[in-house]
Design a protein around this motif. Structure first.
Motif, PDB file in Angstrom:
ATOM      1  N   TYR A   1       0.958  -1.136  -0.167  1.00 36.84           N
ATOM      2  CA  TYR A   1      -0.318  -0.141  -0.323  1.00 36.84           C
ATOM      3  C   TYR A   1       0.934   1.135   0.391  1.00 36.84           C
ATOM      4  CZ  TYR A   1       1.471  -0.304   5.298  1.00 36.84           C
ATOM      5  OH  TYR A   1       0.922  -0.512   5.643  1.00 36.84           O
ATOM      6  N   SER A   2      -0.229   2.083  -0.248  1.00 36.68           N
ATOM      7  CA  SER A   2       1.315   3.409  -1.094  1.00 36.68           C
ATOM      8  C   SER A   2       0.410   5.114  -0.731  1.00 36.68           C
ATOM      9  CB  SER A   2       1.659   3.580  -1.863  1.00 36.68           C
ATOM     10  OG  SER A   2       0.907   3.545  -3.402  1.00 36.68           O
ATOM     11  N   TYR A   3       0.606   6.068  -0.539  1.00 36.50           N
ATOM     12  CA  TYR A   3      -0.039   7.484  -0.580  1.00 36.50           C
ATOM     13  C   TYR A   3      -0.974   7.445  -1.949  1.00 36.50           C
ATOM     14  CZ  TYR A   3       3.411   8.437   3.197  1.00 36.50           C
ATOM     15  OH  TYR A   3       4.177   8.452   4.344  1.00 36.50           O
ATOM     16  N   SER A   4      -0.753   6.886  -2.524  1.00 33.75           N
ATOM     17  CA  SER A   4      -1.673   6.483  -4.120  1.00 33.75           C
ATOM     18  C   SER A   4      -3.022   6.033  -3.825  1.00 33.75           C
ATOM     19  CB  SER A   4      -0.687   6.609  -4.990  1.00 33.75           C
ATOM     20  OG  SER A   4      -0.220   4.722  -5.081  1.00 33.75           O
ATOM     21  N   ASP A   5      -2.717   5.237  -3.042  1.00 33.14           N
ATOM     22  CA  ASP A   5      -4.127   4.643  -2.913  1.00 33.14           C
ATOM     23  C   ASP A   5      -5.393   5.077  -2.150  1.00 33.14           C
ATOM     24  OD1 ASP A   5      -3.364   1.806  -2.871  1.00 33.14           O
ATOM     25  OD2 ASP A   5      -1.950   2.329  -1.825  1.00 33.14           O
TER      26      ASP A   5
ATOM     27  N   LEU B   1      -5.878   7.945  -4.116  1.00 30.88           N
ATOM     28  CA  LEU B   1      -6.621   8.541  -5.351  1.00 30.88           C
ATOM     29  C   LEU B   1      -7.127   7.244  -5.848  1.00 30.88           C
ATOM     30  CD1 LEU B   1      -3.237   9.614  -6.993  1.00 30.88           C
ATOM     31  CD2 LEU B   1      -5.065  11.220  -5.823  1.00 30.88           C
ATOM     32  N   ASN B   2      -7.710   6.495  -5.186  1.00 25.15           N
ATOM     33  CA  ASN B   2      -8.348   5.242  -5.746  1.00 25.15           C
ATOM     34  C   ASN B   2      -9.754   5.306  -4.977  1.00 25.15           C
ATOM     35  OD1 ASN B   2      -5.891   4.643  -7.811  1.00 25.15           O
ATOM     36  ND2 ASN B   2      -5.125   3.967  -5.873  1.00 25.15           N
TER      37      ASN B   2
END
Length: 255
Positions: free
Chosen positions: A92-96, A98-99
């Protein structure tokens, strides 16, 4: 493999202690990630709220309030997303964050229904207490002039507190609706029904768990608020653990 916790011959689906332990363990694994995430959240939210206070124009101030609320909702959905991934040992990452926008409208509508239902049930139960207390207060305070009025009013308010219990229990029963939206991509009413079903017969354990979460975050607040950088991620991770344990158990019961 799902853990089953036993105590005095009874089988529990999850343990509050194990849930908190899980949250702490996952937090320590990526402590830098969680602390930076919480710092970003607080800086952004406090920044928006600060500008809202500075703006004198009411419509613009209201717009800032809406932005702050939307960001908080997105943050909640994002935290659910990444903590569920953490439970499954997925990357998991910070970009999750955005989803999760695809869930936002459903989440907002479900959240409004959630609050409305809990509030209505609470008012229905509490209203008789309020009416009785108000009537008794006016009648009593009219007769008493010895300075004990504040004590009497406080007593009458305490009398009405038990009336809030059904609303609190209902809030707990419907609590996991947003987890079902993110985890199972459920609809508005479907997610609320699923949460109601999931928590059936498990209220006492959930009350203990949520009390523990409240106390942990209260401790974070006492540490000048800095402790929330630690306690909030742990709370989200622990809640994801509890949700997954309940879902896993339910799936075996109906398999």
């Amino acid at each position: 493999m799902e853990k089953i916790y036993k105590k005095k011959g009874r089988i529990f689906i999850f343990s509050t202690r194990e849930a908190i332990k899980f949250g702490w363990g996952k937090f320590v694994e990526k402590v830098g990630f969680w602390v930076v995430l919480m710092l970003l959240y607080f800086v952004i939210i406090f920044g928006v709220d600060f500008w809202s206070l500075l703006v004198r124009d009411l419509p613009v101030s209201f717009l800032f309030d809406l932005i702050s609320m939307a960001l908080s909702l997105i943050f909640s959905l994002g935290m659910i997303k990444i903590t569920l991934k953490a439970y499954e040992n997925e990357a998991y990452s910070y970009s999750d964050f955005l989803n999760v926008f695809k869930y936002l409208i459903r989440y907002i509508i479900s959240f409004i229904i959630y609050l409305a239902v809990v509030l209505i049930v609470t008012l229905i139960v509490v209203m008789p207490f309020i009416l009785f207390a108000t009537s008794l207060a006016f009648d009593t305070l009219y007769r008493i002039t010895d300075g004990t009025q504040p004590l009497i009013v406080g007593f009458l308010v305490i009398m009405g507190l038990p009336g809030m219990i059904p609303g609190i229990l209902l809030a707990i029963k419907l609590f996991f609706f947003d987890y079902f939206i993110v985890d199972k991509d459920m609809g508005i009413i479907e997610s609320l029904k699923a949460s109601f079903r999931l928590t059936k017969g498990r209220l006492l354990k959930l009350i203990v768990f949520f009390l523990a979460v409240v106390l942990i975050n209260f401790g974070g607040i006492l540490l000048l608020g800095i402790g929330l950088l630690v306690t909030m991620p742990i709370s989200f991770l622990a809640t994801a653990h509890v949700y997954k344990k309940l879902v896993e158990r339910e799936s075996t019961e109906f398999a």
